[in-house]
Motif scaffolding. Structure first.
Motif, PDB file in Angstrom:
ATOM      1  N   GLY A  86       0.212  85.851 -10.131  1.00  0.00           N
ATOM      2  CA  GLY A  86      -0.009  87.350 -10.755  1.00  0.00           C
ATOM      3  C   GLY A  86      -0.176  87.166 -12.201  1.00  0.00           C
ATOM      4  O   GLY A  86       0.239  86.128 -12.690  1.00  0.00           O
ATOM      5  N   GLU A  87      -0.455  88.193 -12.761  1.00  0.00           N
ATOM      6  CA  GLU A  87      -0.751  88.563 -14.178  1.00  0.00           C
ATOM      7  C   GLU A  87       0.598  88.343 -14.970  1.00  0.00           C
ATOM      8  O   GLU A  87       0.878  87.686 -15.909  1.00  0.00           O
ATOM      9  CB  GLU A  87      -1.492  89.710 -14.333  1.00  0.00           C
ATOM     10  N   LYS A  88       1.660  89.173 -14.366  1.00  0.00           N
ATOM     11  CA  LYS A  88       2.965  88.755 -14.966  1.00  0.00           C
ATOM     12  C   LYS A  88       3.732  87.465 -15.213  1.00  0.00           C
ATOM     13  O   LYS A  88       3.959  87.150 -16.301  1.00  0.00           O
ATOM     14  CB  LYS A  88       4.058  89.622 -14.136  1.00  0.00           C
ATOM     15  N   TYR A  93       4.913  82.895 -18.639  1.00  0.00           N
ATOM     16  CA  TYR A  93       4.986  81.529 -18.886  1.00  0.00           C
ATOM     17  C   TYR A  93       3.881  80.864 -19.700  1.00  0.00           C
ATOM     18  O   TYR A  93       3.912  79.553 -19.930  1.00  0.00           O
ATOM     19  CB  TYR A  93       5.153  80.754 -17.630  1.00  0.00           C
ATOM     20  N   HIS A  94       2.928  81.771 -20.072  1.00  0.00           N
ATOM     21  CA  HIS A  94       1.628  81.186 -20.657  1.00  0.00           C
ATOM     22  C   HIS A  94       0.948  79.995 -20.100  1.00  0.00           C
ATOM     23  O   HIS A  94       0.903  78.905 -20.706  1.00  0.00           O
ATOM     24  CB  HIS A  94       1.927  80.831 -22.386  1.00  0.00           C
ATOM     25  N   VAL A  95       0.700  80.042 -18.916  1.00  0.00           N
ATOM     26  CA  VAL A  95       0.037  79.209 -18.029  1.00  0.00           C
ATOM     27  C   VAL A  95      -1.136  79.746 -17.455  1.00  0.00           C
ATOM     28  O   VAL A  95      -1.078  81.150 -17.370  1.00  0.00           O
ATOM     29  CB  VAL A  95       0.864  78.434 -17.256  1.00  0.00           C
ATOM     30  N   LEU A  96      -2.280  78.973 -17.126  1.00  0.00           N
ATOM     31  CA  LEU A  96      -3.171  79.668 -16.210  1.00  0.00           C
ATOM     32  C   LEU A  96      -3.834  78.437 -15.264  1.00  0.00           C
ATOM     33  O   LEU A  96      -4.462  77.686 -15.656  1.00  0.00           O
ATOM     34  CB  LEU A  96      -4.269  79.815 -17.363  1.00  0.00           C
ATOM     35  N   PRO A  97      -3.907  78.892 -14.031  1.00  0.00           N
ATOM     36  CA  PRO A  97      -4.681  78.240 -12.977  1.00  0.00           C
ATOM     37  C   PRO A  97      -6.221  78.537 -13.345  1.00  0.00           C
ATOM     38  O   PRO A  97      -6.549  79.508 -13.597  1.00  0.00           O
ATOM     39  CB  PRO A  97      -4.357  79.171 -11.697  1.00  0.00           C
ATOM     40  N   PHE A  98      -6.746  77.121 -13.392  1.00  0.00           N
ATOM     41  CA  PHE A  98      -8.200  77.272 -13.810  1.00  0.00           C
ATOM     42  C   PHE A  98      -9.109  76.627 -12.936  1.00  0.00           C
ATOM     43  O   PHE A  98     -10.407  76.486 -13.093  1.00  0.00           O
ATOM     44  CB  PHE A  98      -8.313  76.901 -15.277  1.00  0.00           C
ATOM     45  N   TYR A  99      -8.576  75.723 -12.101  1.00  0.00           N
ATOM     46  CA  TYR A  99      -9.530  74.879 -11.120  1.00  0.00           C
ATOM     47  C   TYR A  99      -8.866  74.463  -9.880  1.00  0.00           C
ATOM     48  O   TYR A  99      -7.572  74.098  -9.914  1.00  0.00           O
ATOM     49  CB  TYR A  99      -9.709  73.800 -12.119  1.00  0.00           C
ATOM     50  N   LYS A 100      -9.586  74.347  -8.817  1.00  0.00           N
ATOM     51  CA  LYS A 100      -8.884  73.902  -7.525  1.00  0.00           C
ATOM     52  C   LYS A 100      -9.930  72.912  -6.765  1.00  0.00           C
ATOM     53  O   LYS A 100     -11.278  73.209  -6.607  1.00  0.00           O
ATOM     54  CB  LYS A 100      -8.947  75.251  -6.778  1.00  0.00           C
ATOM     55  N   ARG A 101      -9.320  71.922  -6.186  1.00  0.00           N
ATOM     56  CA  ARG A 101     -10.087  70.795  -5.802  1.00  0.00           C
ATOM     57  C   ARG A 101      -9.346  70.528  -4.213  1.00  0.00           C
ATOM     58  O   ARG A 101      -8.248  69.941  -4.496  1.00  0.00           O
ATOM     59  CB  ARG A 101     -10.245  69.493  -6.442  1.00  0.00           C
ATOM     60  N   ALA A 155      -9.430  85.839 -18.797  1.00  0.00           N
ATOM     61  CA  ALA A 155      -9.423  85.776 -17.513  1.00  0.00           C
ATOM     62  C   ALA A 155      -8.854  86.891 -17.012  1.00  0.00           C
ATOM     63  O   ALA A 155      -9.012  87.472 -16.189  1.00  0.00           O
ATOM     64  CB  ALA A 155      -8.565  84.531 -17.245  1.00  0.00           C
ATOM     65  N   LEU A 156      -7.708  87.534 -17.692  1.00  0.00           N
ATOM     66  CA  LEU A 156      -6.729  88.921 -17.255  1.00  0.00           C
ATOM     67  C   LEU A 156      -7.584  90.159 -17.623  1.00  0.00           C
ATOM     68  O   LEU A 156      -7.681  91.010 -17.057  1.00  0.00           O
ATOM     69  CB  LEU A 156      -5.613  88.947 -17.694  1.00  0.00           C
ATOM     70  N   SER A 276      -8.464 101.367 -20.150  1.00  0.00           N
ATOM     71  CA  SER A 276      -7.641 100.163 -19.327  1.00  0.00           C
ATOM     72  C   SER A 276      -8.356  98.948 -19.392  1.00  0.00           C
ATOM     73  O   SER A 276      -9.405  98.845 -18.893  1.00  0.00           O
ATOM     74  CB  SER A 276      -7.446 101.050 -17.760  1.00  0.00           C
ATOM     75  N   LEU A 277      -8.027  97.884 -19.787  1.00  0.00           N
ATOM     76  CA  LEU A 277      -8.377  96.327 -19.776  1.00  0.00           C
ATOM     77  C   LEU A 277      -7.947  95.771 -18.643  1.00  0.00           C
ATOM     78  O   LEU A 277      -8.655  94.812 -18.226  1.00  0.00           O
ATOM     79  CB  LEU A 277      -7.879  95.689 -21.127  1.00  0.00           C
ATOM     80  N   SER A 278      -6.686  96.096 -18.241  1.00  0.00           N
ATOM     81  CA  SER A 278      -6.186  95.397 -16.900  1.00  0.00           C
ATOM     82  C   SER A 278      -5.187  96.177 -16.388  1.00  0.00           C
ATOM     83  O   SER A 278      -4.964  97.118 -16.984  1.00  0.00           O
ATOM     84  CB  SER A 278      -5.587  93.901 -17.264  1.00  0.00           C
ATOM     85  N   LYS A 279      -4.065  95.686 -15.538  1.00  0.00           N
ATOM     86  CA  LYS A 279      -3.414  96.435 -15.030  1.00  0.00           C
ATOM     87  C   LYS A 279      -2.224  96.768 -15.839  1.00  0.00           C
ATOM     88  O   LYS A 279      -1.507  97.805 -15.677  1.00  0.00           O
ATOM     89  CB  LYS A 279      -2.930  95.945 -13.377  1.00  0.00           C
TER      90      LYS A 279
END
Length: 580
Positions: A86-88, A93-101, A155-156, A276-279
């Motif tokens: 989630g965006e919250k 925590y200032h983190v971002l999932p960016f890749y999945k393998r 991203a958001l 509105s830019l995001s939720k």
């Protein structure tokens, strides 16, 4: 006064930066405590305050903790991956999932020692299912903090604002005659015909948000319609002009968006647009039209509620000025006045004070014309002179609403001033603005409005005069040699010249003409007993200014020169906004 943060022992990345000799124990502790106060990540605090470059911090984090380092600019973000958590959580925590393998999710972090963030990401991502494969493992990857901030925003915001990546609209090739679509079987469909206007308006609004613009000007002339952005206080032309044949449709589109009467072109109108830019993030635009010789001119003021959340430390107050400010607003009663020209940041200063005081035990009422920033927990009233709701009538109503804090958008007349001062004398904290050049002139302005001197002396606690100077870009600012005599003429003291380094604007691709962002220049003048006596004795602005100088209160010019000495801004920009 706000409760001080309990001293917490350094650990993790902060401790490692000290061990590597990049920070002293005292500096690391200072910014660690500041990050706790402002509820932002420690690394973000270091980078925002220009203590260490983001690249250097990332290098240490990767090397010392054995976590791989990548350049986030080289990664193409996938919405399916960035939305796994989630965006919250991403913002917190200032983190971002960016890749999945396979079943492994890679998470971009600036601080790999923030184990709580990684644990929560792992927990929330455990239920995620992308392309039929459930996430089972999460791995941290170190990235530079500033690039991570940009990637998170991109991203958001991007999914809700897809127009951010639109190509330039070729308005010159849109064939419109007489300002209306052609009639007949070959006439273009009306929706298609208007599409370029809709796309262009959206693109202008989103470009303005990206560039952190404060105002958008749309100005029709005889042969062209000009668009300008006010960025860092300076107006600059937008790269794309609008053919004059499309000006009326451009104006009509904005009037529809801001719920104005599109048939009325003879008188000024006011409206508002919410984008509105995001939720969780939206931007408001305050819109005003004014009929001119060649059509209606439109000015849009961008109102970003996040500006009210900046905190006192981000505004540029010097330590003594901040102490005066905090002491004054935490008094149970009194009046704090902020003064300066339009666009000098008065509203942000007032909202910062309101945000600090916005607690469950305080009843806060504001009267504004219009309300610019929405704040949850604050009772905000829009002034509407057409129905008899002016500042004075709103203030009278507030006094029957059991308020603790009252914000008056502007003291414009004697009646409003009298009610505000009465409120300040009867157990309320009153915050307001006046249009004067400096703090001493504010006191004489109140006297000239007909307010008795003894009422002014007994109610006004603090006066803040302010301007906004442009910040020099840290990447391209250059040292400038100025002769000692010239520096003394500019106002520097003889004992300040040894070791003094003056910077001027350079030019790079990360700034606008050598500047990026703005910083406040302040004259913060508490009303001391001696100044109170001067007011009672009928002292003029010059006498009050001399007394303030004796008490060690720097004027706007001196505060500006201090920012020049610190390398925050240039002497040229201080000369633009202050006079010797």
């Amino acid at each position: 006064m706000a409760n001080p943060v309990t001293k917490v022992a350094l650990k993790g990345l902060g401790r490692q930066l000290v061990r590597c000799g990049l920070l002293t124990e005292e500096i690391a502790q200072k910014y660690f405590e500041q990050s706790l106060r402002e509820k932002i990540p420690f690394v973000s605090c270091l980078v925002q305050n220009k203590v260490l470059p983001a690249s250097e911090i990332a290098g240490v984090a990767s090397r010392e903790f054995g976590v791989p380092l990548i350049d986030l600019d080289s990664v193409e973000l996938d919405e399916r991956i960035t939305k796994i958590v989630g965006e919250k959580l991403v913002r917190q925590y200032h983190v971002l999932p960016f890749y999945k393998r396979g079943n492994c999710l890679y998470v971009a972090v600036a601080d790999p020692t923030n184990l709580q963030a990684l644990d929560e990401i792992r927990f929330q991502a455990g239920a995620a299912n992308v392309e039929g494969v459930r996430v089972a493992v999460t791995e941290a990857v170190v990235v530079e903090q500033d690039k991570l901030s940009v990637a998170i925003d991109r991203a958001l915001v991007a999914p809700a604002a897809t127009l951010m990546v639109l190509d330039d609209v070729d308005l010159d090739n849109v064939d419109i005659k007489g300002g209306e679509p052609e009639a007949g079987p070959d006439a273009p469909d009306s929706e298609v015909d208007e599409a370029p206007i809709v796309r262009f308006v959206n693109k202008v609004l989103l470009d303005a948000i990206q560039k952190k613009v404060s105002d958008i000007h749309i100005e029709p002339y005889e042969k062209v319609c000009r668009v300008r952005f006010r960025q860092d206080g300076i107006l600059q032309e937008y790269p794309q002009q609008v053919p004059i044949t499309l000006a009326s449709r451009l104006v009509a589109r904005i009037k529809v968006m801001s719920k104005m009467d599109i048939s009325e072109r003879r008188i000024p109108q006011d409206g508002r647009i919410k984008l509105s830019l995001s939720k969780s993030k939206s931007i408001d635009f305050r819109v005003n039209t004014c009929p001119t010789l060649w059509g209606e001119k439109i000015v849009l003021r961008i109102l970003d509620s996040s500006q009210a959340q900046l905190g006192i430390d981000a505004l540029g107050y010097e330590p003594a000025q901040k102490a005066f400010f905090m002491k004054a607003i935490h008094r149970p009663q009194g009046m704090v006045l902020v003064t300066g020209p339009t666009g000098s940041g008065k509203t942000v200063s007032l909202y910062t004070a309101v945000n600090i005081l916005n607690k469950p035990e305080h009843n806060i009422c504001t009267a504004e014309d219009p309300v610019e920033i929405n704040l949850e927990g604050v009772n905000q009233v829009n002034i509407n002179a057409k129905v008899g709701l002016d500042f004075s009538s709103a203030l009278r109503a507030f006094l029957r609403q059991d308020p603790d804090v009252i914000l008056v958008g502007e003291i414009r007349d004697k009646e409003t001033a009298e009610i505000a001062i009465k409120a300040a004398q009867t157990g309320h904290m009153v915050l307001s603005t006046l249009h004067t050049n400096d703090a001493p002139q504010t006191l004489t302005r109140l006297v000239n409005m007909g307010i008795p001197a003894y009422n002014i002396a007994s109610s006004v606690s603090l006066i803040i005069a302010q301007r906004l100077a442009r910040r020099l870009c840290p990447h391209c600012k250059v040292k400038t040699d100025i002769p000692r005599q010239e520096l003394i003429k500019e106002g520097f003291l003889e004992d300040e010249l040894d070791g003094l380094v003056i910077y001027s604007a350079g030019k790079c691709d990360q700034c606008t003409n050598g500047y990026r962002g703005r910083v406040g220049i302040y004259q913060v003048m508490p009303i001391s007993e001696d100044i109170g006596r001067l007011i009672m004795a009928g002292g003029n602005a010059i006498q009050i200014a001399d007394q303030a100088k004796k008490e060690g209160i720097p004027d706007l010019r001196r505060s500006g020169l201090n920012k020049v000495r610190e390398g925050v801004t240039s002497l040229a920009d201080i000369n633009r906004i202050t006079v010797e």
